[in-house]
Design a protein around this motif. Structure first.
Motif, mmCIF file in Angstrom:
data_model
loop_
_atom_site.group_PDB
_atom_site.id
_atom_site.type_symbol
_atom_site.label_atom_id
_atom_site.label_comp_id
_atom_site.label_asym_id
_atom_site.label_seq_id
_atom_site.Cartn_x
_atom_site.Cartn_y
_atom_site.Cartn_z
ATOM 1 N N VAL A 186 -32.070 35.376 -17.642
ATOM 2 C CA VAL A 186 -32.041 35.091 -19.077
ATOM 3 C C VAL A 186 -30.835 34.222 -19.427
ATOM 4 C CG1 VAL A 186 -31.926 36.152 -21.387
ATOM 5 C CG2 VAL A 186 -33.330 37.178 -19.611
ATOM 6 N N GLY A 187 -29.824 34.239 -18.562
ATOM 7 C CA GLY A 187 -28.680 33.363 -18.783
ATOM 8 C C GLY A 187 -29.053 31.893 -18.773
ATOM 9 N N LEU A 188 -30.221 31.560 -18.205
ATOM 10 C CA LEU A 188 -30.688 30.173 -18.180
ATOM 11 C C LEU A 188 -31.519 29.803 -19.407
ATOM 12 C CD1 LEU A 188 -31.778 29.644 -14.460
ATOM 13 C CD2 LEU A 188 -29.837 28.605 -15.638
ATOM 14 N N LEU A 189 -31.839 30.797 -20.251
ATOM 15 C CA LEU A 189 -32.713 30.523 -21.387
ATOM 16 C C LEU A 189 -32.137 29.514 -22.381
ATOM 17 C CD1 LEU A 189 -35.329 31.022 -22.835
ATOM 18 C CD2 LEU A 189 -34.389 33.148 -23.764
ATOM 19 N N PRO A 190 -30.845 29.609 -22.748
ATOM 20 C CA PRO A 190 -30.300 28.580 -23.640
ATOM 21 C C PRO A 190 -30.393 27.175 -23.040
ATOM 22 C CG PRO A 190 -28.831 30.450 -23.516
ATOM 23 C CD PRO A 190 -29.849 30.649 -22.446
ATOM 24 N N LEU A 191 -30.191 27.081 -21.722
ATOM 25 C CA LEU A 191 -30.275 25.778 -21.061
ATOM 26 C C LEU A 191 -31.708 25.269 -21.064
ATOM 27 C CD1 LEU A 191 -28.887 23.549 -19.527
ATOM 28 C CD2 LEU A 191 -29.145 24.881 -17.437
#
Length: 287
Positions: A100-105
Motif C-alpha cells: 500500500v506504500g506504493l499506492l500514492p505513487l
C-alpha cells in the motif's frame, strides 16, 4: 473553516477509514469466498449509493462521464477489492500493507498519464527505487511468503491508482461523493447478478467476525471512505491531499497488529518507511 482546511480534514478521515480495509478483508476472507466478498460489498454499497443519489435528487451524469465512471468502477469497485481479497488468501494483511506504500505513487503516475503532465527525471528515479524496494522486500523475506499474493497485491495497487486518479479528476465536475455513488450505481446490476450466482449455500454463523469484515468493507471501505476521500480531493486539491495516503501504511500496520495479532516485523516497518520516503520524493518532483 476554509475549504482547504475542510478538504484536508476530510481526506485524513478517508485515509483512516481506508487503513482498516485490508485487516477487515483479511477477517472476511476467513469464511467468505474472495469473489463473493467482492461482489457482495459492491452490491451493498451500490444499494446505499442509489438511496443517496435519490435522496439528494442528483442529476444523471453526462454521456461523456460514463467512460471515466466505468474506469473508476473497474479500478476501485471491482479491481482493488477482488485482487486484495485473493491476495489475502495467501499473505497476511501486515505483509500486504507494505505494498500500500506504493499506492500514492501509482495514483501520481496515472495522474501524470491522464493529465498529460511532464514530471522531472528525478520523479522516475524515485518511482523505480520505490518499486525496487517493494520487489526486494517480497523476494527476500525470511518467513514463507507467496509470490502469487505479492503479484495480486501489485495488480491491486495498479487498479486502485487508476481508479483514484480518474475519480479525482471527475470529482471536480460531479462532486466528491457523487463520483463513487454513480460508479457503484452503474456497476450494481452486474454486481447484484453475480452476488446471487455465487452466493454460498451456507453462510457463516451470525456471531462470526467475518460478518464484521464484510460490513466494514461494504459500508466504510466501499462508500463512506470514498465520500470523505473524494470530498477532500475536491476541496483541498488533488496534489496536496493525496499525500495523506502516505500515512495509510502506518495506520494499517497498527491495526493489523492490534486487531489480528499479526506480527509486524522490523523489516516490514523499514520497508514501509523506505517506500513512503520514495513516494514523497516522487511527489515532490511530479511537476
Amino acid at each position: 473553516m476554509n475549504n482547504t482546511t475542510s478538504g484536508w480534514i476530510s481526506g485524513f478521515v478517508g485515509v483512516l477509514i481506508f487503513s482498516g480495509s485490508l485487516p477487515a478483508t483479511r477477517i472476511a476472507v476467513a469464511d467468505f469466498d474472495p469473489l463473493f466478498l467482492t461482489v457482495a460489498r459492491a452490491t451493498i454499497a451500490g444499494l446505499l449509493a442509489i438511496c443517496l443519489l435519490l435522496a439528494f435528487r442528483e442529476r444523471r451524469p453526462a454521456r461523456s462521464d460514463l467512460l471515466p465512471l466505468a474506469i473508476v468502477s473497474l479500478g476501485v469497485v471491482i479491481g482493488f477489492p477482488l485482487l486484495t481479497a485473493l491476495a489475502l488468501k495467501h499473505i497476511t494483511s501486515a505483509h500486504s500493507i507494505v505494498f500500500v506504500g506504493l499506492l500514492p505513487l501509482s495514483t501520481a503516475i496515472f495522474g501524470v498519464l491522464r493529465g498529460g503532465e511532464r514530471p522531472k527525471a528525478v520523479f522516475w528515479l524515485f518511482s523505480c527505487l520505490g518499486s525496487a524496494i517493494v520487489a526486494g522486500f517480497a523476494l527476500f523475506q525470511e518467513e514463507a511468503v507467496s509470490s502469487i499474493g505479492d503479484l495480486l497485491m501489485l495488480g491491486a495497487i495498479i487498479a486502485c491508482g487508476l481508479g483514484y486518479a480518474e475519480g479525482a479528476s471527475l470529482s471536480r465536475k460531479l462532486g466528491g461523493w457523487q463520483v463513487i455513488s454513480w460508479a457503484l450505481a452503474l456497476s450494481l446490476p452486474v454486481m447484484l447478478t453475480v452476488s446471487i450466482a455465487v452466493m454460498p449455500v451456507s453462510l457463516p454463523d451470525l456471531d462470526s467476525t467475518s460478518w464484521f469484515g464484510l460490513g466494514y468493507v461494504s459500508l466504510f471501505s466501499m462508500l463512506i471512505g470514498f465520500i470523505f476521500w473524494y470530498r477532500g480531493l475536491a476541496l483541498g486539491g488533488i496534489a496536496g491531499v493525496s499525500q495523506l495516503q502516505l500515512l495509510q501504511p502506518f495506520f494499517g500496520l497498527v491495526l493489523a497488529a492490534a486487531l489480528l495479532g499479526e506480527k509486524v516485523s522490523l523489516g516490514m516497518f523499514a520497508a514501509t518507511l523506505a517506500v513512503v520516503a520514495c513516494v514523497a520524493g516522487a511527489k515532490r518532483f511530479a511537476r
